[in-house]
Design an enzyme around this catalytic site. Structure first.
Site, mmCIF file in Angstrom:
data_model
loop_
_atom_site.group_PDB
_atom_site.id
_atom_site.type_symbol
_atom_site.label_atom_id
_atom_site.label_comp_id
_atom_site.label_asym_id
_atom_site.label_seq_id
_atom_site.Cartn_x
_atom_site.Cartn_y
_atom_site.Cartn_z
ATOM 1 N N HIS A 1 7.893 -7.642 -3.993
ATOM 2 C CA HIS A 1 6.597 -8.105 -4.499
ATOM 3 C C HIS A 1 6.733 -9.444 -5.232
ATOM 4 C CE1 HIS A 1 4.220 -4.511 -3.629
ATOM 5 N NE2 HIS A 1 5.370 -3.886 -3.761
ATOM 6 N N LYS B 1 -11.294 -12.015 -16.392
ATOM 7 C CA LYS B 1 -11.717 -12.329 -17.766
ATOM 8 C C LYS B 1 -11.296 -13.744 -18.210
ATOM 9 C CE LYS B 1 -13.339 -10.308 -21.625
ATOM 10 N NZ LYS B 1 -14.473 -9.375 -21.608
ATOM 11 N N GLY C 1 0.838 -1.192 0.000
ATOM 12 C CA GLY C 1 0.000 0.000 0.000
ATOM 13 C C GLY C 1 0.870 1.237 0.000
ATOM 14 N N GLU D 1 4.353 -11.056 -6.495
ATOM 15 C CA GLU D 1 3.247 -11.228 -7.443
ATOM 16 C C GLU D 1 3.529 -10.644 -8.827
ATOM 17 O OE1 GLU D 1 3.427 -9.278 -4.887
ATOM 18 O OE2 GLU D 1 2.313 -7.408 -5.058
ATOM 19 N N CYS E 1 5.280 -6.116 1.579
ATOM 20 C CA CYS E 1 5.600 -4.699 1.642
ATOM 21 C C CYS E 1 4.896 -4.019 2.813
ATOM 22 C CB CYS E 1 5.225 -4.055 0.315
ATOM 23 S SG CYS E 1 6.624 -3.263 -0.405
ATOM 24 N N TYR E 2 3.869 -3.200 2.555
ATOM 25 C CA TYR E 2 3.156 -2.573 3.668
ATOM 26 C C TYR E 2 2.728 -3.655 4.666
ATOM 27 C CZ TYR E 2 -0.156 0.250 6.271
ATOM 28 O OH TYR E 2 -0.818 0.909 7.288
ATOM 29 N N ASP F 1 -18.835 -11.662 -21.648
ATOM 30 C CA ASP F 1 -19.317 -11.610 -20.266
ATOM 31 C C ASP F 1 -20.822 -11.872 -20.159
ATOM 32 O OD1 ASP F 1 -16.724 -10.828 -20.097
ATOM 33 O OD2 ASP F 1 -17.157 -8.722 -19.658
#
Ligand code: XMP
Length: 517
Positions: A173, A373, A57, A175, A84-85, A232
């Site tokens: 990170h 998606k 964050g 990710e 992180c945060y 969708d």
């Protein structure tokens, strides 16, 4: 939410990467949900997560206006990974010290594995990992019970853990793609530390989702769905049809600015193949009358939006017992990354049949609101939907109206449709359809002189647009092979009366947009 499903809860502290964490977890076939960091403890208990991830964050844990957070979630006794945060929050909560770093660290860095255990279980001692940093704080002292498991040139507390409590933290990170071994770290957290099982798939999700819709819609109640033929709304409609059969009525509106053969294709696919209860309304004239003489892009959009709602409302009012409106809202539309500033459900305006649910007293059913998606596509496949439908390119709600620059007339639309069909079929034949985010034609109200045979021509210009993109937010123009561009241009000029010049749009987004209007 089913008790069978193992849930990882991601608490969002506002990182731009929070959605990515969710994607990476789901890629490991574990189900997860993002909730704002303000989520009450009772709600967390109700969700019954098997592991917890605290996102990064933009704030600092020592800031006065640091995002609110209930540290009692640590008492749930489940494994925790702070990123992180999230790491600083762990350090501070358990009695360590965090302060502003002398220099902000942003970008590529290297981490050396100190202890190959816990979230570093899949590495060996002294192994070096390429990682991506983005932080302005640092830990100066570790809380009791925590040990360093990875160090970087800048800090001895780059990766830390408390094996007994199963609480870990990373300064970098895992990710993002710039941390190539990040998925091993997440896998270790999920499987080695938390003992989860990689059993979740969008396919297993569909059975559950069908059940939920079936339980929600009473035996004498009905639902309506605006079916556009896009991915969708199509998956949402087919899924709900499996749940409630003919008590779902789909409404497909021919607004006069659809592509060649689109009406026939949608009707054939959904009425004949999927046996959906489908009302196809031909309102071409109504839309084109409303658009007559209009050249301003925003006006075009507004008119189409308004007439669509009028038409949809009229049709939905005819469906007896309609209590629900089915929409294909996806996860990225629902969550807002800086969510601690107030839980808000952001829904793209084109997904929302503006104000209709309230006006008609309809409740929303959004069966895809937990999915990304690609997961929607996988869910569609497990529902037996054809690949060419699931991998269709996005097509904007205002349709060809925003690709027919200047005044919209039936004649100009016919010219544009012909040219567009050529682009679509050539891109398909070249096998590029799934690599290209969107490819289409734009008809420009610009006439130029040409020569055909022995005669002079004075006709309009067609711009061909093909872009690559991941989410439509940014896009690069696609470097289509010259011979393909040549074929497209030749065919359009030879086959489409009304166009005598073809240009290729080589603008990326930003600063250009994908559509021209
Ligand atoms: P732009 O032109 O803003 O488009 O770069 C980004 C993506 O959104 C699509 N688009 C729309 N989709 N209703 C929609 O359903 C709209 O009004 C609309 N405008 C743009 C566009 O095709 C691209 O995929």
């Amino acid at each position: 939410m089913s008790e069978k499903r193992e849930l990882v809860l991601i608490l969002d502290f506002g990182s731009q990467y929070t959605q990515l964490i969710a994607r990476r977890i789901r890629e490991q076939r574990v189900y997860c949900e993002i909730h704002p960091c303000t989520v009450p403890l009772e709600k967390v208990r109700e969700l019954n997560p098997k592991a917890l991830i605290l996102s990064g964050g933009p704030s600092s844990v020592y800031d006065e206006d640091a995002p609110p957070f209930d540290p009692r979630v640590f008492e749930l006794g489940i494994p925790v990974l702070g990123i992180c945060y999230g790491l600083y929050l762990v350090a501070q909560t358990f009695g360590g010290k965090v302060e502003r770093a002398t220099a902000r660290e942003y970008g590529a860095a290297r981490v050396v594995v100190e202890r190959p255990e816990g979230i570093f279980h899949r590495f060996s001692k002294r192994e070096t990992l390429d990682v991506w940093m983005s932080h302005g704080d640092r830990i100066v002292s570790l809380p009791p019970g925590f040990a360093t498991i990875g160090v970087s040139g800048n800090t001895p507390f780059c990766a830390v853990g408390n094996a007994e409590k199963k609480i870990y933290g990373l300064q970098f990170h895992p990710e993002v793609v710039h941390t190539p071994r990040g998925s091993d770290i997440l896998a270790s957290f999920l499987f080695d530390v938390s003992g989860l099982h990689p059993t979740w798939t969008p396919g297993s999700w569909t059975d559950e989702a069908i059940d939920i819709v079936r339980q929600r819609v009473g035996a004498d109640e009905h639902a309506v769905c605006g079916l556009s033929g896009g991915v969708d709304s199509s998956v949402a409609a087919v899924l709900c049809h499996k749940a409630i059969g003919d008590r779902l009525t789909c409404i497909f509106v021919d607004n006069g600015v659809l592509r060649e053969g689109e009406v026939e294709q949608v009707v054939a696919t959904f009425r004949e193949n999927f046996h959906l209860n489908l009302i196809a309304v031909d309102e071409k004239k109504r839309f084109l009358d409303a658009l007559r003489g209009v050249t301003d892009p925003e006006q075009k959009r507004k008119i189409i939006g308004k007439v669509f709602i009028d038409v949809f409302e009229e049709q939905a009012a005819k469906v007896k017992g309609a209590r629900y409106l089915v929409q294909g809202t996806l996860y990225p539309d629902v969550i807002e990354s800086v969510s601690f500033k107030g839980p808000s459900a952001v829904i793209k305006s084109h997904h929302n049949v503006g104000g209709l649910p309230e006006r008609m007293n309809l409740q929303l059913i959004e069966p895809l609101r937990e999915l990304f998606k690609d997961e929607v596509r996988a869910a569609g496949e497990s529902l037996g939907m054809p690949r060419d439908l699931l991998y269709r390119q996005p097509f904007p709600g205002p349709g060809l109206a925003i690709r027919c620059l200047g005044e919209i007339t039936e004649e100009r639309l016919a010219v544009l449709r012909k040219a567009d069909t050529i682009v679509t079929s050539e891109i398909h034949q070249a096998g590029l359809n799934e690599q290209i985010w969107q490819s289409f034609c734009v008809l420009l109200p610009v006439r130029s002189v040409g020569v055909m045979g022995d005669g002079r021509t004075y006709e309009e210009t067609c711009a061909v647009r093909a872009v690559r993109s991941v989410d439509g937010m940014t896009a690069d123009w696609a470097p289509l092979p010259y011979d393909l561009l040549g074929r497209i241009s030749n065919r359009i000029i030879n086959e489409v009366r009304g166009i005598n010049r073809v240009v290729y749009d080589i603008s990326s987004k930003p600063p250009a947009t994908i559509e021209w209007e």
